[in-house]
Design a protein around this motif. Structure first.
Motif, PDB file in Angstrom:
ATOM      1  N   ARG A   1       7.133  -3.334  -0.953  1.00  0.00           N
ATOM      2  CA  ARG A   1       8.125  -4.120   0.439  1.00  0.00           C
ATOM      3  C   ARG A   1       8.564  -3.236   0.742  1.00  0.00           C
ATOM      4  O   ARG A   1       8.610  -3.204   2.337  1.00  0.00           O
ATOM      5  N   GLU A   2       8.573  -1.604   0.359  1.00  0.00           N
ATOM      6  CA  GLU A   2      10.347  -1.034   1.129  1.00  0.00           C
ATOM      7  C   GLU A   2       9.166  -0.405   1.922  1.00  0.00           C
ATOM      8  O   GLU A   2       9.205  -0.029   3.486  1.00  0.00           O
ATOM      9  N   ASN A   3       7.380   0.399   1.783  1.00  0.00           N
ATOM     10  CA  ASN A   3       6.972   0.752   2.653  1.00  0.00           C
ATOM     11  C   ASN A   3       6.311  -0.013   3.854  1.00  0.00           C
ATOM     12  O   ASN A   3       6.739   0.330   5.809  1.00  0.00           O
ATOM     13  N   LEU A   4       6.715  -1.770   3.617  1.00  0.00           N
ATOM     14  CA  LEU A   4       6.014  -2.334   5.116  1.00  0.00           C
ATOM     15  C   LEU A   4       7.399  -2.676   5.589  1.00  0.00           C
ATOM     16  O   LEU A   4       7.545  -2.418   6.898  1.00  0.00           O
TER      17      LEU A   4
ATOM     18  N   VAL B   1       2.646  -9.618  -3.907  1.00  0.00           N
ATOM     19  CA  VAL B   1       3.456  -9.096  -5.141  1.00  0.00           C
ATOM     20  C   VAL B   1       3.132  -9.357  -6.464  1.00  0.00           C
ATOM     21  O   VAL B   1       3.298 -10.387  -6.788  1.00  0.00           O
ATOM     22  N   ALA B   2       3.255  -8.979  -7.654  1.00  0.00           N
ATOM     23  CA  ALA B   2       4.304  -8.543  -8.646  1.00  0.00           C
ATOM     24  C   ALA B   2       5.726  -8.053  -9.117  1.00  0.00           C
ATOM     25  O   ALA B   2       5.674  -7.336  -9.760  1.00  0.00           O
ATOM     26  N   GLY B   3       6.156  -8.985  -9.073  1.00  0.00           N
ATOM     27  CA  GLY B   3       7.671  -9.469  -9.506  1.00  0.00           C
ATOM     28  C   GLY B   3       8.908  -7.963  -8.817  1.00  0.00           C
ATOM     29  O   GLY B   3       7.707  -7.599  -7.450  1.00  0.00           O
ATOM     30  N   CYS B   4       9.096  -6.908 -10.140  1.00  0.00           N
ATOM     31  CA  CYS B   4       9.242  -5.471  -9.098  1.00  0.00           C
ATOM     32  C   CYS B   4       8.948  -4.664  -9.571  1.00  0.00           C
ATOM     33  O   CYS B   4       8.894  -3.529  -9.662  1.00  0.00           O
ATOM     34  N   GLU B   5       7.622  -5.112 -10.026  1.00  0.00           N
ATOM     35  CA  GLU B   5       6.715  -3.782 -11.102  1.00  0.00           C
ATOM     36  C   GLU B   5       6.687  -2.927 -10.002  1.00  0.00           C
ATOM     37  O   GLU B   5       6.924  -2.931  -8.625  1.00  0.00           O
ATOM     38  N   LYS B   6       6.434  -1.580  -9.848  1.00  0.00           N
ATOM     39  CA  LYS B   6       6.133  -0.357  -8.996  1.00  0.00           C
ATOM     40  C   LYS B   6       5.846   0.032  -7.644  1.00  0.00           C
ATOM     41  O   LYS B   6       6.401  -0.170  -6.832  1.00  0.00           O
ATOM     42  N   TYR B   7       4.210  -0.487  -7.842  1.00  0.00           N
ATOM     43  CA  TYR B   7       3.873  -0.527  -6.921  1.00  0.00           C
ATOM     44  C   TYR B   7       4.271  -1.613  -6.395  1.00  0.00           C
ATOM     45  O   TYR B   7       4.403  -1.216  -4.475  1.00  0.00           O
ATOM     46  N   SER B   8       4.007  -2.381  -5.885  1.00  0.00           N
ATOM     47  CA  SER B   8       4.816  -3.553  -5.761  1.00  0.00           C
ATOM     48  C   SER B   8       6.274  -3.421  -4.623  1.00  0.00           C
ATOM     49  O   SER B   8       6.223  -4.239  -3.556  1.00  0.00           O
ATOM     50  N   ARG B   9       6.815  -3.141  -5.499  1.00  0.00           N
ATOM     51  CA  ARG B   9       8.467  -2.693  -4.652  1.00  0.00           C
ATOM     52  C   ARG B   9       8.452  -1.580  -3.480  1.00  0.00           C
ATOM     53  O   ARG B   9       8.711  -1.967  -2.800  1.00  0.00           O
TER      54      ARG B   9
ATOM     55  N   LEU C   1       8.342   0.596   7.847  1.00  0.00           N
ATOM     56  CA  LEU C   1       7.146   0.322   8.994  1.00  0.00           C
ATOM     57  C   LEU C   1       8.038  -0.440  10.044  1.00  0.00           C
ATOM     58  O   LEU C   1       7.391  -0.518  11.414  1.00  0.00           O
ATOM     59  N   CYS C   2       7.668  -1.279   9.744  1.00  0.00           N
ATOM     60  CA  CYS C   2       8.160  -2.901  10.983  1.00  0.00           C
ATOM     61  C   CYS C   2       9.228  -3.231  11.458  1.00  0.00           C
ATOM     62  O   CYS C   2       9.349  -2.746  12.460  1.00  0.00           O
ATOM     63  N   GLU C   3       9.978  -2.431  10.979  1.00  0.00           N
ATOM     64  CA  GLU C   3      11.620  -1.955  11.534  1.00  0.00           C
ATOM     65  C   GLU C   3      11.583  -1.045  12.069  1.00  0.00           C
ATOM     66  O   GLU C   3      12.290  -1.671  12.933  1.00  0.00           O
ATOM     67  N   GLU C   4      10.722  -0.234  12.019  1.00  0.00           N
ATOM     68  CA  GLU C   4      10.729   1.227  13.190  1.00  0.00           C
ATOM     69  C   GLU C   4       9.824   0.851  14.169  1.00  0.00           C
ATOM     70  O   GLU C   4      10.318   0.849  15.673  1.00  0.00           O
ATOM     71  N   GLU C   5       8.912   0.150  13.242  1.00  0.00           N
ATOM     72  CA  GLU C   5       7.906  -0.028  15.068  1.00  0.00           C
ATOM     73  C   GLU C   5       7.966  -1.908  15.750  1.00  0.00           C
ATOM     74  O   GLU C   5       7.466  -1.137  16.932  1.00  0.00           O
ATOM     75  N   LEU C   6       8.290  -2.674  14.928  1.00  0.00           N
ATOM     76  CA  LEU C   6       8.003  -3.509  15.913  1.00  0.00           C
ATOM     77  C   LEU C   6       9.345  -4.097  16.179  1.00  0.00           C
ATOM     78  O   LEU C   6       9.616  -5.587  16.879  1.00  0.00           O
ATOM     79  N   LYS C   7      10.780  -3.329  15.675  1.00  0.00           N
ATOM     80  CA  LYS C   7      12.082  -3.956  15.688  1.00  0.00           C
ATOM     81  C   LYS C   7      12.135  -5.411  15.866  1.00  0.00           C
ATOM     82  O   LYS C   7      12.740  -6.338  16.498  1.00  0.00           O
ATOM     83  N   GLY C   8      12.092  -5.804  15.221  1.00  0.00           N
ATOM     84  CA  GLY C   8      12.029  -6.999  14.015  1.00  0.00           C
ATOM     85  C   GLY C   8      11.572  -8.009  14.607  1.00  0.00           C
ATOM     86  O   GLY C   8      10.262  -9.763  14.802  1.00  0.00           O
TER      87      GLY C   8
ATOM     88  N   ASP D   1      -1.032   4.622   2.884  1.00  0.00           N
ATOM     89  CA  ASP D   1      -1.684   5.069   3.506  1.00  0.00           C
ATOM     90  C   ASP D   1      -0.578   4.389   5.471  1.00  0.00           C
ATOM     91  O   ASP D   1      -1.325   3.225   5.874  1.00  0.00           O
ATOM     92  N   THR D   2      -0.012   5.492   5.705  1.00  0.00           N
ATOM     93  CA  THR D   2       0.814   4.743   7.167  1.00  0.00           C
ATOM     94  C   THR D   2       0.086   4.710   8.381  1.00  0.00           C
ATOM     95  O   THR D   2       0.000   3.259   8.932  1.00  0.00           O
ATOM     96  N   SER D   3      -0.990   5.278   8.427  1.00  0.00           N
ATOM     97  CA  SER D   3      -2.218   5.547   9.586  1.00  0.00           C
ATOM     98  C   SER D   3      -2.724   4.033   9.534  1.00  0.00           C
ATOM     99  O   SER D   3      -3.265   3.414   9.968  1.00  0.00           O
TER     100      SER D   3
END
Lengths: 84, 430
Positions: free
Chosen positions: A16-19, A5-13, A22-29, A73-75
């Protein structure tokens, strides 16, 4: 997984949130993500041939997959993580 | 060498990576590029958003601006213009885009406008000037122009301008300038008039003082030459009375009585000259008729007095002034006209009282009359004129039908009435 990522730039942020969502919902830690901020360490990016941020490199499960962008792109992310 | 070459798999992977990079760049959802020397942040979306907002703000200001906003290329051709320009110049945007600014410039302003544009191009900085354009409907429009060249790659690509219609302001400025000029003229005229009046007043005061002195001298001579001589004769006769015989005494007493009667006559004449009783008792026509008779009796001047019936009652101060004025003018007739004929006319028409003295003399001599006005002696024509001014009246001098001089004293009356003219002969003074 390595997320560049590049600091807190918009797409980097957003990447991080999208990943994280999904990880919390699907991989449960049951996952591991290294977040590399290229503004602090750009050499790590060049070592991995990363030219743009945000970039996610999925090492496990193989094959090694690279996704560029904010991971909206979640899929595609699910496919890379072997969730389908 | 073959060992260092990438495998097909690696090439395929690199190709896929490049495609992914291109796709990401096209998609725009990236925010930094990492190179071997560092990181470059990409904020294209933000910049685009800011640009869009900036453009929207500019369009709002451009379209809603009450001033004309337009751009011309370095040759002066219109590139764009806001709606206010149409109100100022009269041409729609598509019409303006077929013209240069000089096409709509007022002919007398072309050279100054060209110079201003060239100066702006040369100096490449904000400048402003005033010029005039010709509206589509043909009328002249005074405009204020402010412009600034837009420099791109070292060259002036356009000149951004603001235009304001200042026709109304210019008209007000011209009206003010005219008003100031008129005001200055009026002040100068009033100042000159005030100076003239002050000069006249000083001269009037001096001449009144001189007139008083002359009058005192005349009275002193009158007393010395007539009354004192008679009284001296009485005094010389008195001692004789004691010495002569009774028959002689009677003769001396008769002689003394005659001398005393003469003294009384001289004294009475003097009183009448100083202040005729008619001045206190009579009307203006009566006073002037008495004066005419007095001149005929004392100086042989044949004076005809004409007066309208029913002249309004005249205040005493005005009566006294007109009496002395008429006397002065009649004395002038005796001295200057060459004939012992004069005519005095009193009238009151149109709200004005006029007293006119004209002679039957030789040809009217304008220079002689002017000299008479300026002559600082006696009551003086100059004094008459100044007193008339103070009363709100005027003195008119002209030639009579018989080519003598005519002096007309005109004084405003408060009340006027219709009257007829009657011809009367002067009565004897009493």
């Amino acid at each position: 997984m390595i997320l560049f990522v590049a600091g807190c730039e918009k797409y980097s942020r957003q990447a991080r949130e999208n990943l994280a969502r999904l990880c919390e919902e699907e991989l449960k830690g049951n996952y591991s993500v290294d977040v590399v901020d290229v503004l602090e360490d750009f050499h790590a990016a060049t070592q991995h041939n990363v030219m743009l941020t945000p970039t996610l490199i999925v090492v496990e499960p193989p094959p090694r997959t690279t996704i560029l962008g904010d991971l909206c792109d979640t899929s595609r992310l699910r496919a890379a993580l072997g969730l389908d | 060498m073959a060992g260092n070459s990438p495998t097909d798999g690696q090439l395929k992977q690199r190709l896929e990576d490049l495609e992914a990079i291109i796709e990401a760049l096209r998609g725009g959802r990236i925010d930094a590029i990492v190179g071997k020397d560092g990181v470059a942040l990409l904020r294209l979306a933000e910049v685009e958003r800011q640009l869009r907002e900036s453009e929207a703000r500019y369009r709002l200001m451009f379209n809603r601006n009450p001033d004309g906003v337009f751009a011309v290329d370095p040759a002066g051709r219109f590139l764009e213009a806001n709606p206010a320009c149409e109100a100022i110049f009269g041409y729609a945007l598509d019409e303006l885009q077929q013209k240069t600014f000089l096409d709509i410039c007022a002919p007398d302003q072309v050279s100054d406008t060209v110079a201003a544009f060239e100066r702006g191009l040369r100096e490449r900085r904000y400048s402003q000037f005033e010029t005039a354009s010709v509206h589509k409907d043909g009328r002249r429009v005074e405009v204020w122009i402010a412009g600034e060249p837009i420099v791109s790659d070292g060259r002036v690509s356009s000149i951004q301008c603001t235009a304001r219609d200042i026709t109304g302001r210019k008209q007000v400025e011209r009206a003010l300038q005219h008003l100031n000029a008129t005001l200055e003229q009026q002040v100068a005229a009033r100042t000159a008039l005030a100076e003239q009046r002050a000069h006249d007043l000083r001269r009037l005061a001096a001449e009144l003082s001189r007139a008083e002195h002359n009058e005192r001298k005349r009275l002193a001579n009158l007393l010395h030459d007539q009354l004192q001589q008679l009284l001296m004769a009485v005094r010389l006769q008195l001692p004789v009375l004691a010495e002569v015989d009774p028959p002689e005494r009677e003769r001396h007493l008769a002689k003394l009585d005659g001398l005393l009667v003469e003294c009384l006559t001289v004294s009475r004449n003097l009183t009448q000259e100083l202040s005729p009783p008619i001045l206190q008792m009579g009307t203006l026509p009566e006073t002037i008729r008495w004066l005419g008779a007095w001149f005929r009796e004392r100086h042989g001047l044949n004076v005809t007095v004409e007066s309208e019936n029913g002249l309004p009652e005249t205040p005493e101060h005005l009566r006294i002034f007109l009496f002395h004025a008429a006397r002065e003018l009649l004395f002038n007739v005796i001295k200057h006209s060459g004939r012992l004929e004069a005519r005095v006319e009193l009238a009151g028409t149109g709200g004005w009282l006029t007293l006119q003295v004209e002679d039957q003399g030789a040809n009217f001599d304008a220079q002689a009359v002017e000299a008479l006005v300026e002559r600082p002696e006696g009551f003086g024509v100059f004094n008459i004129r100044e007193r008339l001014k103070a009363l709100g009246g005027r003195l008119e001098i002209e030639a009579t039908p018989r080519r003598g001089a005519c002096f007309r004293l005109v004084i405003p009356l408060r009340k006027t009435s219709r009257r007829t003219l009657s011809r009367t002969q002067p009565r004897s003074p009493k």
